[in-house]
Design a protein around this motif. Structure first.
Motif, PDB file in Angstrom:
ATOM      1  N   UNK A 103       5.767  -0.572  13.120  1.00 27.87           N
ATOM      2  CA  UNK A 103       6.590   0.397  12.398  1.00 27.87           C
ATOM      3  C   UNK A 103       5.688   1.416  11.716  1.00 27.87           C
ATOM      4  N   UNK A 104       6.067   2.704  11.802  1.00 30.08           N
ATOM      5  CA  UNK A 104       5.344   3.759  11.094  1.00 30.08           C
ATOM      6  C   UNK A 104       6.324   4.484  10.187  1.00 30.08           C
ATOM      7  N   UNK A 105       5.902   4.775   8.958  1.00 23.35           N
ATOM      8  CA  UNK A 105       6.768   5.521   8.040  1.00 23.35           C
ATOM      9  C   UNK A 105       5.955   6.516   7.225  1.00 23.35           C
ATOM     10  N   UNK A 106       6.661   7.552   6.748  1.00 22.66           N
ATOM     11  CA  UNK A 106       6.090   8.522   5.823  1.00 22.66           C
ATOM     12  C   UNK A 106       6.565   8.205   4.415  1.00 22.66           C
ATOM     13  N   UNK A 107       5.779   8.621   3.439  1.00 19.59           N
ATOM     14  CA  UNK A 107       6.227   8.633   2.045  1.00 19.59           C
ATOM     15  C   UNK A 107       5.946  10.014   1.474  1.00 19.59           C
ATOM     16  N   UNK A 108       7.005  10.632   0.918  1.00 21.08           N
ATOM     17  CA  UNK A 108       6.870  11.905   0.218  1.00 21.08           C
ATOM     18  C   UNK A 108       7.615  11.748  -1.096  1.00 21.08           C
ATOM     19  N   UNK A 109       6.867  11.725  -2.180  1.00 21.08           N
ATOM     20  CA  UNK A 109       7.453  11.404  -3.479  1.00 21.08           C
ATOM     21  C   UNK A 109       8.523  12.401  -3.915  1.00 21.08           C
ATOM     22  N   UNK A 110       8.507  13.602  -3.351  1.00 18.87           N
ATOM     23  CA  UNK A 110       9.459  14.630  -3.754  1.00 18.87           C
ATOM     24  C   UNK A 110      10.728  14.664  -2.908  1.00 18.87           C
TER      25      UNK A 110
ATOM     26  N   UNK B 180       3.254  -5.087  12.708  1.00 17.84           N
ATOM     27  CA  UNK B 180       2.884  -4.667  11.366  1.00 17.84           C
ATOM     28  C   UNK B 180       3.545  -3.355  10.973  1.00 17.84           C
ATOM     29  N   UNK B 181       3.111  -2.811   9.841  1.00 12.02           N
ATOM     30  CA  UNK B 181       3.718  -1.579   9.314  1.00 12.02           C
ATOM     31  C   UNK B 181       2.604  -0.673   8.790  1.00 12.02           C
ATOM     32  N   UNK B 182       2.657   0.596   9.192  1.00 10.92           N
ATOM     33  CA  UNK B 182       1.720   1.627   8.734  1.00 10.92           C
ATOM     34  C   UNK B 182       2.504   2.669   7.946  1.00 10.92           C
ATOM     35  N   UNK B 183       1.993   3.079   6.805  1.00 10.60           N
ATOM     36  CA  UNK B 183       2.600   4.170   6.046  1.00 10.60           C
ATOM     37  C   UNK B 183       1.532   5.193   5.697  1.00 10.60           C
ATOM     38  N   UNK B 184       1.915   6.472   5.739  1.00 12.03           N
ATOM     39  CA  UNK B 184       0.987   7.530   5.357  1.00 12.03           C
ATOM     40  C   UNK B 184       1.647   8.475   4.372  1.00 12.03           C
ATOM     41  N   UNK B 185       0.850   8.995   3.448  1.00 10.43           N
ATOM     42  CA  UNK B 185       1.324  10.019   2.518  1.00 10.43           C
ATOM     43  C   UNK B 185       0.663  11.361   2.785  1.00 10.43           C
ATOM     44  N   UNK B 186      -0.191  11.444   3.814  1.00  6.07           N
ATOM     45  CA  UNK B 186      -1.054  12.615   3.930  1.00  6.07           C
ATOM     46  C   UNK B 186      -0.519  13.716   4.832  1.00  6.07           C
ATOM     47  N   UNK B 187       0.439  13.424   5.672  1.00  6.64           N
ATOM     48  CA  UNK B 187       0.918  14.451   6.582  1.00  6.64           C
ATOM     49  C   UNK B 187      -0.097  14.744   7.669  1.00  6.64           C
TER      50      UNK B 187
ATOM     51  N   UNK C  49      -4.815  -6.520  10.322  1.00 12.75           N
ATOM     52  CA  UNK C  49      -4.224  -6.524   8.978  1.00 12.75           C
ATOM     53  C   UNK C  49      -2.712  -6.302   9.111  1.00 12.75           C
ATOM     54  N   UNK C  50      -1.957  -6.917   8.202  1.00 11.40           N
ATOM     55  CA  UNK C  50      -0.499  -6.852   8.290  1.00 11.40           C
ATOM     56  C   UNK C  50       0.053  -5.460   8.005  1.00 11.40           C
ATOM     57  N   UNK C  51      -0.559  -4.783   7.001  1.00 14.60           N
ATOM     58  CA  UNK C  51      -0.047  -3.485   6.552  1.00 14.60           C
ATOM     59  C   UNK C  51      -1.212  -2.521   6.335  1.00 14.60           C
ATOM     60  N   UNK C  52      -0.979  -1.258   6.633  1.00 11.44           N
ATOM     61  CA  UNK C  52      -2.002  -0.226   6.394  1.00 11.44           C
ATOM     62  C   UNK C  52      -1.350   0.937   5.638  1.00 11.44           C
ATOM     63  N   UNK C  53      -2.030   1.362   4.590  1.00 15.04           N
ATOM     64  CA  UNK C  53      -1.545   2.459   3.747  1.00 15.04           C
ATOM     65  C   UNK C  53      -2.593   3.566   3.774  1.00 15.04           C
ATOM     66  N   UNK C  54      -2.264   4.675   4.421  1.00 16.82           N
ATOM     67  CA  UNK C  54      -3.196   5.814   4.503  1.00 16.82           C
ATOM     68  C   UNK C  54      -2.931   6.799   3.382  1.00 16.82           C
ATOM     69  N   UNK C  55      -3.957   7.053   2.572  1.00  8.41           N
ATOM     70  CA  UNK C  55      -3.855   8.045   1.499  1.00  8.41           C
ATOM     71  C   UNK C  55      -4.906   9.141   1.664  1.00  8.41           C
ATOM     72  N   UNK C  56      -5.460   9.284   2.883  1.00  8.57           N
ATOM     73  CA  UNK C  56      -6.557  10.241   3.104  1.00  8.57           C
ATOM     74  C   UNK C  56      -6.292  11.193   4.269  1.00  8.57           C
ATOM     75  N   UNK C  57      -6.142  10.648   5.490  1.00  7.95           N
ATOM     76  CA  UNK C  57      -6.080  11.506   6.683  1.00  7.95           C
ATOM     77  C   UNK C  57      -5.597  10.666   7.853  1.00  7.95           C
ATOM     78  N   UNK C  58      -4.294  10.662   8.103  1.00 11.46           N
ATOM     79  CA  UNK C  58      -3.747   9.744   9.099  1.00 11.46           C
ATOM     80  C   UNK C  58      -4.275  10.020  10.501  1.00 11.46           C
ATOM     81  N   UNK C  59      -4.386  11.284  10.893  1.00 14.12           N
ATOM     82  CA  UNK C  59      -4.894  11.555  12.241  1.00 14.12           C
ATOM     83  C   UNK C  59      -6.379  11.247  12.362  1.00 14.12           C
TER      84      UNK C  59
END
Length: 337
Positions: A265-272, A242-249, A218-228
């Motif tokens: 590419x790997x990136x984090x997202x933190x809305x704050x 591709x690109x992976x992003x996680x919001x879970x820490x 898959x081109x992109x993966x968005x983790x919203x549960x448990x990256x590890x």
């Protein structure tokens, strides 16, 4: 004003996990709005902070949490230019400041949007934090756009949750991606399909499920549960470059070296991030919320609100947190005052 808070971090089953108390209505200054709150929604950040903010200690003053709100502007600071008294607003707030589980709250106008006119208070309250998180991930972190990415594949781990629910919609409606979402129960599978997912797979056997659905990579993966917890599956499924992003820490290091051979590419997202660090582009959250409001009013997006509890009380918030901690919440849970 009445507020709900806690002085020590306790299990939600404890009688003292939340307390009701009276405190002064704050006065706005600078770019702050004073908002009279009508409804809030509950997010995983609420439960995490309640569980960890006062471990092994007793705070002198109760901590007020809550980071999604809809309300009416009651007063404004002297530098406010985006809103006026009487405006209906919605926002996700600032994690470094007092939260929305109270009758009134101060919030910087640069992270506030105008409430969607045609939506109910409850439907609007469900949206700010998750919409900002999903929007920032897809457009600011992954930098996706329909011209170059239409038709590409996005795997969303946690499709039926609050963030996953809006990420599915944004990816489909605004980017034209092929969306694969994870869910395992009949009701959560149905919810993902309602949000617009093209394919729903079971996260319990992620690699085989995705491949049996016809996608080798898959081109992109968005983790919203448990990256590890899903790391090896994610490494296997991500397309080269591709690109992976996680919001879970993660409480333990992530083995980024596993991505090297694929130049991923790997990136984090933190809305704050924007509000915490007062970034130069902090006002972008104001613009994003207004764009989302327009899309909701036009019916391009639908609210992810799925359940409502009523009353500004300790008991209501205990029920809400218990529900979220059960891990079975679909969409968003709202508390209407």
């Amino acid at each position: 004003m009445k507020a709900i808070g806690f002085k020590t971090s306790l299990p939600i089953s404890s009688p003292d996990s939340f307390m009701e108390f009276e405190t002064s209505i704050p006065n706005p200054s600078g770019r702050d709005l004073l908002v009279k709150i009508q409804a809030v929604s509950i997010n995983p950040v609420d439960t995490k902070i309640r569980q960890n903010a006062a471990k092994d200690t007793v705070l002198e003053n109760p901590k007020i949490i809550g980071w999604d709100a809809v309300g009416i502007v009651e007063a404004v600071g002297e530098e406010v230019s985006l809103f006026k008294v009487g405006d209906e607003v919605y926002y996700a707030g600032d994690i470094t400041r007092s939260g929305s589980n109270a009758e009134f709250q101060l919030v910087d106008e640069r992270i506030v949007g105008k409430k969607p006119v045609s939506l109910s208070i409850e439907a609007s309250a469900a949206m700010p934090l998750t919409a900002l998180t999903a929007w920032e991930t897809l457009f600011d972190r992954m930098r996706l756009n329909p011209e170059k990415d239409k038709g590409k594949t996005l795997l969303i781990i946690g499709g039926a949750g609050g963030v996953g629910s809006i990420a599915i919609q944004l990816a489909k409606k605004l980017l034209g991606l092929t969306v694969i979402a994870t869910a395992s129960r009949p009701e959560s599978i149905e919810w993902c399909k309602k949000m617009g997912a093209d394919v729903v797979v079971n996260h319990k056997d992620l690699v085989n499920e995705v491949r049996q659905a016809g996608f080798h990579f898959v081109d992109f993966i968005y983790d919203a549960v448990d990256i590890n917890g899903y790391w090896d599956a994610v490494v296997e499924l991500i397309k080269p470059q591709g690109h992976i992003n996680s919001i879970t820490g993660s409480g333990t290091p992530i083995l980024l070296n596993k991505l090297k051979s694929k130049s991923v590419t790997f990136s984090w997202e933190f809305m704050y991030t924007r509000s915490t660090f007062q970034t130069e582009d902090m006002i972008e959250q104001h613009h994003i919320l207004n764009k989302v409001a327009t899309l909701l009013e036009e019916g391009v997006l639908i609210s992810t609100h799925n359940n409502t509890l009523s009353g500004l009380s300790a008991e209501t918030f205990k029920k809400a947190h218990a529900q979220l901690e059960s891990g079975t919440t679909i969409g968003k849970l709202v508390v209407k005052y």
